[in-house]
Design a protein around this motif. Structure first.
Motif, mmCIF file in Angstrom:
data_model
loop_
_atom_site.group_PDB
_atom_site.id
_atom_site.type_symbol
_atom_site.label_atom_id
_atom_site.label_comp_id
_atom_site.label_asym_id
_atom_site.label_seq_id
_atom_site.Cartn_x
_atom_site.Cartn_y
_atom_site.Cartn_z
ATOM 1 N N ARG A 199 0.833 -1.200 0.000
ATOM 2 C CA ARG A 199 0.000 0.000 0.000
ATOM 3 C C ARG A 199 0.868 1.251 0.000
ATOM 4 O O ARG A 199 0.528 2.258 -0.636
ATOM 5 N N SER A 202 1.928 1.899 -3.453
ATOM 6 C CA SER A 202 0.890 2.446 -4.328
ATOM 7 C C SER A 202 0.522 3.876 -3.922
ATOM 8 O O SER A 202 -0.058 4.611 -4.699
ATOM 9 N N SER B 45 -9.519 -6.631 -12.885
ATOM 10 C CA SER B 45 -8.553 -6.288 -11.839
ATOM 11 C C SER B 45 -7.122 -6.341 -12.366
ATOM 12 O O SER B 45 -6.284 -5.513 -11.995
ATOM 13 N N ASN B 49 -4.441 -3.384 -12.239
ATOM 14 C CA ASN B 49 -3.098 -3.606 -11.695
ATOM 15 C C ASN B 49 -2.005 -3.194 -12.672
ATOM 16 O O ASN B 49 -0.941 -2.738 -12.261
ATOM 17 N N ASP B 54 1.179 -2.039 -10.383
ATOM 18 C CA ASP B 54 1.337 -3.172 -9.485
ATOM 19 C C ASP B 54 1.762 -4.425 -10.251
ATOM 20 O O ASP B 54 2.313 -5.350 -9.667
ATOM 21 N N ARG B 84 -5.115 4.918 -6.756
ATOM 22 C CA ARG B 84 -5.983 3.760 -6.936
ATOM 23 C C ARG B 84 -6.578 3.313 -5.606
ATOM 24 O O ARG B 84 -5.999 3.527 -4.542
ATOM 25 N N SER B 85 -7.734 2.707 -5.700
ATOM 26 C CA SER B 85 -8.317 2.055 -4.529
ATOM 27 C C SER B 85 -8.412 0.567 -4.845
ATOM 28 O O SER B 85 -8.379 0.176 -6.006
ATOM 29 N N TYR B 86 -8.511 -0.223 -3.784
ATOM 30 C CA TYR B 86 -8.465 -1.667 -3.968
ATOM 31 C C TYR B 86 -9.827 -2.317 -3.773
ATOM 32 O O TYR B 86 -10.675 -1.816 -3.043
ATOM 33 N N GLN B 87 -9.977 -3.460 -4.432
ATOM 34 C CA GLN B 87 -11.220 -4.224 -4.342
ATOM 35 C C GLN B 87 -11.442 -4.674 -2.900
ATOM 36 O O GLN B 87 -12.530 -4.542 -2.361
ATOM 37 N N ASN B 90 -7.990 -1.854 1.706
ATOM 38 C CA ASN B 90 -6.547 -1.927 1.877
ATOM 39 C C ASN B 90 -6.082 -0.635 2.552
ATOM 40 O O ASN B 90 -5.409 0.188 1.962
ATOM 41 N N GLU B 158 -10.659 4.494 2.062
ATOM 42 C CA GLU B 158 -9.842 4.056 0.936
ATOM 43 C C GLU B 158 -9.810 5.160 -0.138
ATOM 44 O O GLU B 158 -8.760 5.496 -0.675
ATOM 45 N N ASP B 173 -11.312 0.225 -7.944
ATOM 46 C CA ASP B 173 -11.641 -1.184 -8.135
ATOM 47 C C ASP B 173 -12.793 -1.568 -7.207
ATOM 48 O O ASP B 173 -12.586 -1.772 -6.015
#
Lengths: 332, 250
Positions: A199, A202, B45, B49, B54, B84-87, B90, B158, B173
């Motif tokens: 994290r 990112s 996804s 990424n 990523d 970015r945000s995560y599914q 996070n 997030e 995401d």
């Protein structure tokens, strides 16, 4: 426990320690100096283990490197200069940490543990199996470094009380320095890396270089501990780089409570007091309890790791909380 | 024509013999929301990424603001103005909501290699963090530890962290995943507000939200783009109905 409570506790402990040379015997003054040295060493590892999430199993390499630097810089039957040998020794530890860190910090998890161990063992065998600085017997530092500025000598390292106070001063400097670093933007990044490195990346942090700098700082501080140890005991040997010591300091950090800075100091103190106490156990019948002190130490560590997930400091904090709760209750 | 913030060309990613994403070309424009939909396993996804760095693409190109960023690391792409945000949520669960955003905002400084100044005294960073929390509707929860927030609030956090990095392009995401009706509605309202000042690429399963928000839709199936266009055209597309929309209404 809040960090302020920690700091107050520590200030009281330091003031108490500062008074010991006025009433304690030489043995205990030296014992406390050794304890503080291990406290410095444990704090340096806590920066990696507890704050950055880097489980270094080779931290003794940097402790030993500065001790060996002093041994090599000391001419036979003459004294080295404290003001030059100290910074050089720390620089050697820091540089070594930079070089080793460059390779190990890019690995993760179990690989990081193994690679740090491997590098430290390489150094251990370099000094163990060659004739450098006395080979596996190690080497005596016959004459302690002299801390002269012109004709003035602010302290004398042949005097155990002076050594004690020098160690105490470094202990306080290291503690304050680490607290300041941990509160800085850099320190916050380390804590973020421990919590979730992906994290952090990112979010835009190049995590590798932050971890590497933390590794160098920790190595340099371990070097401070190693240098102080070598002037206290006047002897340097390969065991100062060995995995036994790396393991012991890791135990101290975990035992006391990692990621707290104060915890590892408590861990180091408890470890060394136990070592001293258990070695002094009497003979019962035909069994020499003191001789088998490692058995009792091992049992203690197993119990502590099973029962104290947050270390001794965590235990202290939860006891305090319980007492506080009971006080808060109305009288029955 | 609004400014092109993101453009990909023939973006492809193989995992062994499997082409998770193949030949995807799409654009995201400032002030517009581009939604990517498709059944599970369609490669959405994986696509995000690759856009965020990523995951390096096997082939194809990614450009941000006209600069080729293909193969750059995640932290470099983040610094180009991509958030970015995560599914799966996070966030830093042990930190307060404020510290989560403060750390995110701190990443916009030239460097964090500062050792002696308390981080809490970086007023610019603190302001960014507060603004991001407010923008995501979390200003009342700044002092709460993230693990104590509700699921919906964690999803908001997030987004807030992403905003604290002051991105131009948002890669989101499934921000609505696992949300109740009320939480979804407030997230949709938030996204509507954000799209005014950002380019947004949204991956989402909630079709009502997608059709409400999207200026442009891309449908992916088996790693490939099946159709791309305005929402109305996609809704009318027979192929899409068969491949995807029909399925989801079983």
């Amino acid at each position: 426990m809040t960090s302020r409570a920690n700091a107050i506790l520590l200030a009281v402990a330091v003031l108490g320690l500062a008074a010991t040379p006025f009433f304690a015997e030489k043995f205990y003054v030296q014992f406390f100096a050794k304890l503080l040295i291990m406290g410095i060493f444990a704090m340096s590892l806590d920066l990696l283990l507890g704050y950055t999430g880097l489980v270094s199993f080779g931290h003794a390499a940097f402790y030993g490197a500065s001790a060996y630097t002093l041994a090599i810089l000391t001419p036979q039957y003459q004294a080295a200069n404290f003001w030059t040998s100290f910074p050089i020794a720390i620089a050697v530890s820091a540089t070594l940490a930079l070089v080793i860190g460059f390779f190990v910090v890019r690995t993760h998890g179990i690989y990081f543990i193994m690679v740090t161990l491997a590098f430290a063992q390489m150094l251990f065998f370099l000094f163990h199996d060659t004739k450098i600085a006395g080979g596996n017997d190690g080497i005596y530092i016959d004459v302690r470094p002299v801390a002269k500025i012109g004709d003035w000598q602010p302290f004398n390292l042949d005097n155990f009380v002076h050594v004690f106070y020098l160690v105490l001063v470094f202990f306080v400097i290291v503690y304050v320095l680490l607290r300041v670093i941990l509160a800085s933007p850099f320190g916050r990044v380390l804590v973020g890396i421990k919590a979730n490195e992906a994290r952090m990346r990112s979010l835009g942090f190049p995590t590798f270089r932050y971890k590497l700098v933390a590794f160098v700082i920790a190595g340099a501080i371990a070097g401070v501990a190693g240098y102080l140890s070598s002037i206290q005991f006047g002897v340097v040997n390969p065991e100062m780089m060995g995995w036994h010591l790396s393991g012991a300091v890791m135990m101290m950090v975990i035992l006391g409570g990692m990621g707290t800075l104060t915890g590892p100091i408590i861990g180091a103190a408890v470890w060394m007091l136990l070592e001293l106490g258990l070695q002094g156990l009497p003979k019962v019948g035909s069994v020499d309890l003191g001789k088998h002190w490692q058995l009792w130490m091992g049992s203690f560590i197993v119990l502590a790791s099973l029962l104290l997930p947050n270390g001794l400091l965590g235990l202290g904090a939860s006891l305090l909380r319980r007492i506080g709760k009971q006080r808060g209750k109305p009288d029955a | 024509m609004p400014e092109v913030v993101l453009a990909t060309q023939g973006l492809t990613r193989h995992f062994g013999g499997l082409a998770a994403v193949s030949g995807v070309s799409l654009e995201a424009h400032m002030g517009q929301l581009h939604a990517v939909i498709g059944p599970n396993g369609a490669g959405k996804s994986t696509l995000i990424n690759m856009l965020s760095g990523d995951l390096p693409p096997t082939s194809g190109r990614v450009a941000i603001n006209g600069c080729d960023v293909t193969g750059l690391a995640a932290h470099q792409i983040s610094r180009m103005g991509v958030g970015r945000s995560y599914q799966k949520t996070n966030v830093f669960l042990a930190f307060t909501a404020f510290e989560n955003c403060r750390l995110a905002a701190q990443s916009r400084r030239k460097t964090s290699m500062q050792f002696f100044r308390p981080a809490v005294n970086l007023t610019e960073v603190n302001r960014s963090a507060e603004e991001a929390l407010a923008a995501a509707g979390l200003d009342g929860r700044a002092g709460s530890v993230a693990s104590a927030l509700s699921h919906g609030e964690q999803r908001q956090l997030e987004i807030a962290m992403t905003l604290a990095t002051r991105p131009k392009l948002l890669l989101l995401d499934e921000p609505l995943a696992g949300m109740g009706a009320e939480e979804s509605a407030s997230m949709v309202a938030l996204l509507k507000k954000l799209v005014e000042t950002h380019a947004i690429l949204l991956v989402e399963h909630d079709m009502d939200a997608v059709f409400e928000l999207a200026d442009r839709l891309t449908v992916m199936v088996d790693g490939q783009v099946l159709a791309s266009g305005a929402p109305a055209a996609i809704r009318a597309n027979a192929e899409v109905q068969e491949a995807y929309l029909g399925e989801s209404h079983e």
